[in-house]
Structures are given as structure tokens and as C-alpha cells.
Design an enzyme around this catalytic site. Sequence first.
Site, short mmCIF file in Angstrom:
data_model
loop_
_atom_site.label_atom_id
_atom_site.label_comp_id
_atom_site.label_asym_id
_atom_site.label_seq_id
_atom_site.Cartn_x
_atom_site.Cartn_y
_atom_site.Cartn_z
N LYS A 83 -41.10 -17.43 -20.21
CA LYS A 83 -40.40 -16.28 -20.76
C LYS A 83 -39.42 -16.79 -21.83
O LYS A 83 -38.62 -17.69 -21.55
CB LYS A 83 -39.61 -15.63 -19.62
O1 G3P Z 1 -36.57 -9.27 -15.54
C1 G3P Z 1 -35.99 -8.41 -16.44
C2 G3P Z 1 -35.65 -7.04 -15.94
O2 G3P Z 1 -36.65 -6.48 -15.19
C3 G3P Z 1 -34.24 -6.80 -15.57
O3 G3P Z 1 -34.02 -5.58 -14.91
O4 G3P Z 1 -32.61 -3.97 -13.69
O5 G3P Z 1 -31.60 -6.12 -14.53
O6 G3P Z 1 -32.22 -4.30 -16.11
P1 G3P Z 1 -32.52 -4.97 -14.79
#
Ligand code: G3P
Length: 227
Positions: A83
Site C-alpha cells: 500500500k
Molecule cells: O484502511 C483504510 C481505511 O479503511 C480506514 O478507515 O474508518 O479509519 O476511515 P477509517
Amino acid sequence: MRLFLDTANPDQIRTAASWGILDGVTTNPTLMAREGREPRELVREIARWVSGPISVETTSLDAEGMIQEAREFVGWAPNVVVKVPMTPEGLRAVVALRGEGIRTNVTLVFTPVQALLAAKAGATFVSPFVGRLDDIGHVGMDTVRQAVEILRRYGFPTQVLAASLRHPLHVLEAARAGADIATMPFATMEQLFRHPLTDQGLERFLADWRRLQAELSSRTAAPAGGS
Ligand code: G3P
């Protein structure tokens, strides 16, 4: 549509894998930090439970650093995907890694044009963040919809991985938008199974079944004829 877990927690991954519907895992530095373990060992453990792609995020800011990290990560497990952030340096790294046959996932994508750039660089996956756009009053799913539309129109092989999903409605909308993958927290994946009518219906079926069994066994117990 493939379903990924957005977690670095091996117990959650093992449980979801046992349901037979887990296609991969995405992690990020925040999720890794939550586990408090040595990343290589953690990724190796995760790879015991999931054979699909496992995204592991670089933390360098320059392409050379990202490339070095990427080469190390892919040695941890054969299904590791690297990533990288949606920056010019990140895309430089994507181009180089593509040349080495290393799969990439461009993360922190918030506009359809960023998704287009990632696809042009040759990313394997591009991750539009939905929830974080919703958080600031935008319709996060619009980015997923438009990224899918653009990448399909021009025939890019890059897969759209809807990320930062927070609840089942996000998953539904990502599926309707044509996202190739939805990644979500464990609690959201668990919620996908649930409906109160499913629980009530099951309860009623089991109660009726128990009543039938009781009736049949009382008939067998009662002597035939009665006189
Ligand atoms: O891995 C990236 C992503 O899915 C993060 O999610 O909930 O922290 O915005 P969030």
C-alpha cells in the site's frame, strides 16, 4: 464482489475466514499500531488465515524508501500487496514496483481523478475512502461511483477497493456502485449477516420443531389401543 477485512487482528481474521466469505485483508499503520506487535510476525500470522491479498502500508515519504519497504514486505508472505499513499512519490513507486511484478494498492484516495492517476501508474488496487469524506460532509460514495465509471470506460485493469466503510449501507452502496472489493471492520462484516426477522424466524422454526418432536415422542410413549 470481494469482501476484505480492514483489520490487523488475527483473531478477527481467523473468525471471518471460518465463515468462508473472506477474500482478503487491508491494514494500515493505525491498525498495526493497535495490535502492538512486530509487523513482520503479525503479517505472517495473518497469512496463515487468508490466502487472498493482504495490504501492508509503507511509511516512507520518498519513492526509493517505499520501494525498499515493498521489497521487504513481499518477502513476509507471497500474498502481500504494498500500500502506498496517493502522492507523486507514491505513484513513482507504483510504476517501479509494477516493473518488478509487485502488486500495489494506492491509498488515501479522495477524488475520482486521483483514482485515474493511480490507474495510469499501474496500481493493482485503488482505495477511495468513503467514511472520511462523509465525515466532512461530502458524499464519499460518489468517488467510488465515478472511479468505477472512469476506470471501466477506459479499460484500466486497476481494481476499485472501497475503503473506510463504516456500516452495512456503505457495503450495499459500494456493491451497487460496482466496486470490485469492499473492505470493512470486523463489526461491519458481522452486521452483514444480521436481520431481526432472520433471528425471529429461526426461533419460531426451532420452537415448532421442538413441539413436533415432543408430540411424536408422547405418541410413542402412549400404549396403542388404550384398553
Ligand atoms: O484502511 C483504510 C481505511 O479503511 C480506514 O478507515 O474508518 O479509519 O476511515 P477509517
